[in-house]
Design an enzyme around this catalytic site. Structure first.
Site, PDB file in Angstrom:
ATOM      1  N   HIS A 194       0.633  -1.697   9.059  1.00  0.00           N
ATOM      2  CA  HIS A 194      -0.033   0.132   8.910  1.00  0.00           C
ATOM      3  C   HIS A 194       1.700   0.452   9.971  1.00  0.00           C
ATOM      4  O   HIS A 194       1.835   1.714   9.332  1.00  0.00           O
ATOM      5  CB  HIS A 194      -0.928   0.093   9.052  1.00  0.00           C
ATOM      6  CG  HIS A 194      -1.291   1.735   9.529  1.00  0.00           C
ATOM      7  ND1 HIS A 194      -1.752   2.528   8.269  1.00  0.00           N
ATOM      8  CD2 HIS A 194      -1.965   2.206  10.565  1.00  0.00           C
ATOM      9  CE1 HIS A 194      -1.813   3.614   8.399  1.00  0.00           C
ATOM     10  NE2 HIS A 194      -2.192   3.579  10.205  1.00  0.00           N
ATOM     11  N   GLU A 216       0.902  -1.378  -0.327  1.00  0.00           N
ATOM     12  CA  GLU A 216       0.276  -0.157  -0.100  1.00  0.00           C
ATOM     13  C   GLU A 216       0.962   0.934  -0.453  1.00  0.00           C
ATOM     14  O   GLU A 216       0.456   2.138  -0.532  1.00  0.00           O
ATOM     15  CB  GLU A 216      -0.969  -0.124   1.056  1.00  0.00           C
ATOM     16  CG  GLU A 216      -0.240   0.296   2.531  1.00  0.00           C
ATOM     17  CD  GLU A 216      -1.154   1.501   3.297  1.00  0.00           C
ATOM     18  OE1 GLU A 216      -2.579   1.609   3.353  1.00  0.00           O
ATOM     19  OE2 GLU A 216      -0.781   1.515   4.197  1.00  0.00           O
ATOM     20  N   HIS A 248      -4.673   3.427   1.919  1.00  0.00           N
ATOM     21  CA  HIS A 248      -4.032   4.047   0.904  1.00  0.00           C
ATOM     22  C   HIS A 248      -4.299   3.495  -0.177  1.00  0.00           C
ATOM     23  O   HIS A 248      -3.913   4.160  -1.459  1.00  0.00           O
ATOM     24  CB  HIS A 248      -2.131   4.353   0.628  1.00  0.00           C
ATOM     25  CG  HIS A 248      -1.484   5.335   1.616  1.00  0.00           C
ATOM     26  ND1 HIS A 248      -2.329   6.919   1.485  1.00  0.00           N
ATOM     27  CD2 HIS A 248      -1.102   4.964   2.872  1.00  0.00           C
ATOM     28  CE1 HIS A 248      -1.946   7.068   3.178  1.00  0.00           C
ATOM     29  NE2 HIS A 248      -0.668   6.335   3.541  1.00  0.00           N
TER      30      HIS A 248
HETATM   31 FE   FE2 Z   1      -1.173   2.481   6.159  1.00  0.00          FE
END
Ligand code: FE2
Length: 260
Positions: free
Chosen positions: A176, A39, A68
């Protein structure tokens, strides 16, 4: 079977590291299947069809995304067309793409890959805790092995979701934060778990971005255009061993390799 999960690929340094080393990693560690979070692959924000195609060519079997996912408009038709790339399943159902993919290892074992996004500081359309049960049932109907990339900020959400699903999926891997955690373990019911797999990209940075740019924004509060850093490139992630019949994890370890 043995699955390699590659943590958030960040910018060109992360992409190049995967392209250059993945064939050797697969060979050296006897990896049957590779899932990668991409991402941040397009200069830190999202992924393009060209980058995704190159990652598949390098040996990635399935790609997951995160907050994203929709930053590059160019990728929308690709998200619809290619069955091997997933965006968070608990985003709006009319947004491009899907949240569940089923891919096959060389021996034919089917592996379902499910992508979810957390609720804290992120913009989930539906609670992952509510959405996941139906999705896991759908995944298990198609594949004995089920791997979840839970893209979330809060440790409590990640541990909670994994505990809720313990015994019903092969592994829950957090992504993340870009900082690898030291808690890889197989939960009592047989689900492999890691709070965050880390980042595949430049670690001489603030979670991938050039340190001086991030500090300028923090210190002045002014808008600053972020650029990927390029030093201390590492591949990070997790290696999950599981029984292909029952889908239960037998071992999970963090993975880390310095590329330069
Ligand atoms: Fe992220």
């Amino acid at each position: 079977m043995r699955i390699l999960f590659i943590a958030d690929i960040f910018g060109a340094p992360g992409r190049r590291a995967v392209e250059q080393t993945l064939p050797a990693i697969r060979e050296q560690h006897g990896i049957d299947l590779v899932v990668a979070n991409a991402e941040n692959a397009a200069d830190g924000v999202g992924v393009t069809s060209r980058i995704a195609t190159r990652l598949f060519a390098a040996g990635v079997d399935a790609i997951t995304l995160g907050n994203h996912a929709f930053r590059q408009k160019e990728v929308y038709p690709f998200l619809e067309a290619d069955q091997r790339i997933v965006r968070p399943a608990n985003y709006a159902s009319n947004a491009p793409g899907r949240g569940l993919a089923v891919v096959a290892a060389p021996d034919g074992t089917r592996v379902a890959v499910l992508n979810l996004i957390g609720q804290m500081y992120l913009d989930a359309s539906r609670s992952p805790f509510e959405a996941v049960n139906g999705l896991v049932a759908e995944a298990r109907a198609q594949a004995p092995v089920v791997l979840i990339d839970f893209h979330a900020e809060a440790t409590s959400e990640k541990v909670g979701l994994a505990r809720m699903l313990d015994g019903s999926v092969t592994a829950v891997i957090g992504t993340h934060t870009h900082v690898q955690t030291n808690d890889a373990r197989v939960l009592p019911g047989g689900t492999g778990y890691l709070t965050d797999a880390g980042m595949t990209g430049p670690h001489d940075s603030v979670i991938g971005v050039r340190t001086e740019l991030v500090l300028r924004r923090f210190v002045t509060g002014l808008p600053v255009r972020f650029e990927p850093a390029d030093g201390d490139v590492r591949i990070e992630g997790a290696v999950i061993d599981c029984d292909a019949g029952s889908g239960r994890a037998t071992a999970i370890e963090t993975y880390r390799l310095s590329v330069r």
